[in-house]
Design a protein around this motif. Sequence first.
Motif, PDB file in Angstrom:
ATOM      1  N   PHE A  13     -11.994 -11.802  52.934  1.00 44.95           N
ATOM      2  CA  PHE A  13     -11.126 -12.755  52.703  1.00 44.95           C
ATOM      3  C   PHE A  13     -10.984 -13.626  51.708  1.00 44.95           C
ATOM      4  O   PHE A  13     -12.112 -13.906  51.238  1.00 44.95           O
ATOM      5  CB  PHE A  13     -10.720 -13.430  54.021  1.00 44.95           C
ATOM      6  CG  PHE A  13     -10.570 -12.829  55.326  1.00 44.95           C
ATOM      7  CD1 PHE A  13      -9.527 -12.162  55.900  1.00 44.95           C
ATOM      8  CD2 PHE A  13     -11.864 -12.342  56.262  1.00 44.95           C
ATOM      9  CE1 PHE A  13      -9.485 -11.561  57.114  1.00 44.95           C
ATOM     10  CE2 PHE A  13     -11.709 -11.760  57.260  1.00 44.95           C
ATOM     11  CZ  PHE A  13     -10.412 -11.412  57.746  1.00 44.95           C
ATOM     12  N   ARG A  14      -9.867 -13.698  50.866  1.00 39.99           N
ATOM     13  CA  ARG A  14      -9.791 -14.538  49.820  1.00 39.99           C
ATOM     14  C   ARG A  14      -8.482 -15.449  50.047  1.00 39.99           C
ATOM     15  O   ARG A  14      -7.547 -15.118  50.206  1.00 39.99           O
ATOM     16  CB  ARG A  14      -9.618 -13.777  48.615  1.00 39.99           C
ATOM     17  CG  ARG A  14      -9.748 -14.989  47.318  1.00 39.99           C
ATOM     18  CD  ARG A  14      -9.552 -14.208  45.923  1.00 39.99           C
ATOM     19  NE  ARG A  14      -9.264 -14.867  44.859  1.00 39.99           N
ATOM     20  CZ  ARG A  14     -10.189 -15.572  44.136  1.00 39.99           C
ATOM     21  NH1 ARG A  14     -11.263 -15.795  44.588  1.00 39.99           N
ATOM     22  NH2 ARG A  14      -9.827 -16.376  43.045  1.00 39.99           N
ATOM     23  N   GLY A  15      -8.750 -16.930  49.820  1.00 30.39           N
ATOM     24  CA  GLY A  15      -7.747 -17.827  50.048  1.00 30.39           C
ATOM     25  C   GLY A  15      -7.298 -18.517  48.605  1.00 30.39           C
ATOM     26  O   GLY A  15      -8.204 -18.718  47.764  1.00 30.39           O
ATOM     27  N   ALA A 105      -6.471 -10.348  52.807  1.00 24.26           N
ATOM     28  CA  ALA A 105      -7.509  -9.618  53.728  1.00 24.26           C
ATOM     29  C   ALA A 105      -7.528  -8.316  53.129  1.00 24.26           C
ATOM     30  O   ALA A 105      -6.370  -7.592  53.129  1.00 24.26           O
ATOM     31  CB  ALA A 105      -6.988  -9.627  55.189  1.00 24.26           C
ATOM     32  N   VAL A 106      -8.486  -7.866  52.813  1.00 28.69           N
ATOM     33  CA  VAL A 106      -8.847  -6.366  52.068  1.00 28.69           C
ATOM     34  C   VAL A 106      -9.862  -5.818  53.085  1.00 28.69           C
ATOM     35  O   VAL A 106     -10.688  -6.146  53.467  1.00 28.69           O
ATOM     36  CB  VAL A 106      -9.227  -6.429  50.967  1.00 28.69           C
ATOM     37  CG1 VAL A 106      -9.734  -5.065  50.400  1.00 28.69           C
ATOM     38  CG2 VAL A 106      -8.285  -7.232  49.955  1.00 28.69           C
ATOM     39  N   PRO A 224      -1.252   0.272  49.976  1.00 26.97           N
ATOM     40  CA  PRO A 224      -0.586  -0.899  51.035  1.00 26.97           C
ATOM     41  C   PRO A 224      -1.408  -0.787  52.114  1.00 26.97           C
ATOM     42  O   PRO A 224      -1.444  -1.741  53.190  1.00 26.97           O
ATOM     43  CB  PRO A 224       0.955  -0.275  51.363  1.00 26.97           C
ATOM     44  CG  PRO A 224       0.753   1.096  50.880  1.00 26.97           C
ATOM     45  CD  PRO A 224      -0.285   1.207  49.593  1.00 26.97           C
ATOM     46  N   ASP A 225      -2.231   0.263  52.782  1.00 26.59           N
ATOM     47  CA  ASP A 225      -2.853   0.435  54.102  1.00 26.59           C
ATOM     48  C   ASP A 225      -4.171  -0.169  53.924  1.00 26.59           C
ATOM     49  O   ASP A 225      -4.716  -0.484  54.922  1.00 26.59           O
ATOM     50  CB  ASP A 225      -3.075   1.945  54.553  1.00 26.59           C
ATOM     51  CG  ASP A 225      -3.923   2.681  53.440  1.00 26.59           C
ATOM     52  OD1 ASP A 225      -3.816   2.409  52.369  1.00 26.59           O
ATOM     53  OD2 ASP A 225      -4.604   3.528  53.900  1.00 26.59           O
ATOM     54  N   CYS A 226      -4.550  -0.705  52.821  1.00 24.23           N
ATOM     55  CA  CYS A 226      -5.963  -1.521  52.694  1.00 24.23           C
ATOM     56  C   CYS A 226      -6.074  -2.942  52.440  1.00 24.23           C
ATOM     57  O   CYS A 226      -6.936  -3.357  52.362  1.00 24.23           O
ATOM     58  CB  CYS A 226      -6.507  -0.762  51.144  1.00 24.23           C
ATOM     59  SG  CYS A 226      -6.823   0.833  51.329  1.00 24.23           S
ATOM     60  N   TYR A 227      -4.758  -3.590  52.783  1.00 23.47           N
ATOM     61  CA  TYR A 227      -4.848  -5.007  52.595  1.00 23.47           C
ATOM     62  C   TYR A 227      -3.603  -5.567  53.392  1.00 23.47           C
ATOM     63  O   TYR A 227      -2.691  -4.970  53.583  1.00 23.47           O
ATOM     64  CB  TYR A 227      -4.652  -5.467  51.003  1.00 23.47           C
ATOM     65  CG  TYR A 227      -3.430  -5.465  50.529  1.00 23.47           C
ATOM     66  CD1 TYR A 227      -2.524  -6.598  50.343  1.00 23.47           C
ATOM     67  CD2 TYR A 227      -2.738  -4.305  49.986  1.00 23.47           C
ATOM     68  CE1 TYR A 227      -1.163  -6.584  50.069  1.00 23.47           C
ATOM     69  CE2 TYR A 227      -1.561  -4.098  49.393  1.00 23.47           C
ATOM     70  CZ  TYR A 227      -0.696  -5.350  49.463  1.00 23.47           C
ATOM     71  OH  TYR A 227       0.596  -5.326  48.873  1.00 23.47           O
ATOM     72  N   ARG A 228      -3.706  -6.942  53.458  1.00 20.71           N
ATOM     73  CA  ARG A 228      -2.855  -7.673  54.245  1.00 20.71           C
ATOM     74  C   ARG A 228      -2.628  -9.079  53.379  1.00 20.71           C
ATOM     75  O   ARG A 228      -3.664  -9.385  52.856  1.00 20.71           O
ATOM     76  CB  ARG A 228      -2.893  -8.049  55.501  1.00 20.71           C
ATOM     77  CG  ARG A 228      -2.958  -6.771  56.564  1.00 20.71           C
ATOM     78  CD  ARG A 228      -3.286  -7.033  58.075  1.00 20.71           C
ATOM     79  NE  ARG A 228      -3.715  -6.090  58.683  1.00 20.71           N
ATOM     80  CZ  ARG A 228      -4.273  -6.109  60.057  1.00 20.71           C
ATOM     81  NH1 ARG A 228      -4.392  -7.299  60.610  1.00 20.71           N
ATOM     82  NH2 ARG A 228      -4.463  -5.151  60.550  1.00 20.71           N
ATOM     83  N   LYS A 229      -1.370  -9.554  53.341  1.00 20.47           N
ATOM     84  CA  LYS A 229      -1.445 -11.063  52.407  1.00 20.47           C
ATOM     85  C   LYS A 229      -0.509 -11.977  53.611  1.00 20.47           C
ATOM     86  O   LYS A 229       0.387 -11.653  53.878  1.00 20.47           O
ATOM     87  CB  LYS A 229      -0.462 -10.828  51.477  1.00 20.47           C
ATOM     88  CG  LYS A 229      -0.449 -11.968  50.556  1.00 20.47           C
ATOM     89  CD  LYS A 229       0.418 -11.955  49.172  1.00 20.47           C
ATOM     90  CE  LYS A 229       0.339 -13.108  48.557  1.00 20.47           C
ATOM     91  NZ  LYS A 229       1.395 -13.057  47.219  1.00 20.47           N
ATOM     92  N   ILE A 230      -1.380 -12.703  53.927  1.00 21.53           N
ATOM     93  CA  ILE A 230      -0.814 -13.764  54.906  1.00 21.53           C
ATOM     94  C   ILE A 230      -0.639 -15.158  54.264  1.00 21.53           C
ATOM     95  O   ILE A 230      -1.239 -15.771  53.459  1.00 21.53           O
ATOM     96  CB  ILE A 230      -1.924 -14.205  56.186  1.00 21.53           C
ATOM     97  CG1 ILE A 230      -2.404 -12.757  56.694  1.00 21.53           C
ATOM     98  CG2 ILE A 230      -1.692 -14.898  56.978  1.00 21.53           C
ATOM     99  CD1 ILE A 230      -3.838 -12.795  57.224  1.00 21.53           C
TER     100      ILE A 230
END
Length: 279
Positions: A13-15, A105-106, A224-230
Amino acid sequence: MADIGRHRSPYIFRGVPDESFSLETSITRFVGDSGKWTLEPLLLRNFAQYAASEMEEPRSVWHLLAIAQHYGLPTRLLDWSFSPLVAAYFATHTGDTDHDGAIWAVDYRKLHADLPDYYQSVLEMTETNMLDTHLLSNAILEYEIDEKRTDGDGSAPARDLNDVSRLHELWQELWAPDASEPDEEYVVFFRPPAIDDRIVDQSAVFSFQSDPRLVLDQWLKDRPDCYRKIIIPGDRKLEFRDKLDQLNVNHRTLFPGLEGLATWLKQYYQPQSGSDSSG
């Protein structure tokens, strides 16, 4: 790693305090539009030379990169964490309510599945999904051994993991712009050595990209299946930060020392506009 029946997330994760911020590296910002990418190995060589009296001798290029990144030298590394709470803190710590923050989130396992063979062989040999500086040096040795075989040279390179002296050679052959085709670009994640308490307390992970010009958020859009952005709404940032503080995730715990303590106290006691001052 071998299945031991534990629940281990494949995400790191990176914020970021502003969701519009790009995931570009400090060397990208440093070089800018100049195109002077050869400054990257020059900075590292000079850092190793002038920092010799301040640190132990780096055991590899990867060790040197990790130290340089930690102390603010422009590199192609980005800071990540195994902890979503640590990332949430960095997305909210400024208290800027005018901009939404974000947590990236990667899934490093999925991205590592597409690494070149010399990385894959090390991952398979050690039965792990996450690399470290020692394993990365072994991967470079695997690459050099394979190159010797391809060239018909039966001799193997000396098994010396300390490749700092070959920094420029490695950069030219593997990591310079245009050293590989765009469809061969990759990003590798690794645990840095525990240089100081911050590395440990922040559950730190670094990313390394094969091409210094690569902008990670743009690269991830094709995966696109490798990350999420919250997204964290700006008007909820202070609430997030206060609740993280209650979980003991704050500047004091993530940045041990007097500066971290002072910053935490300012955050903890600073009144907000519209607060009741009668009590």
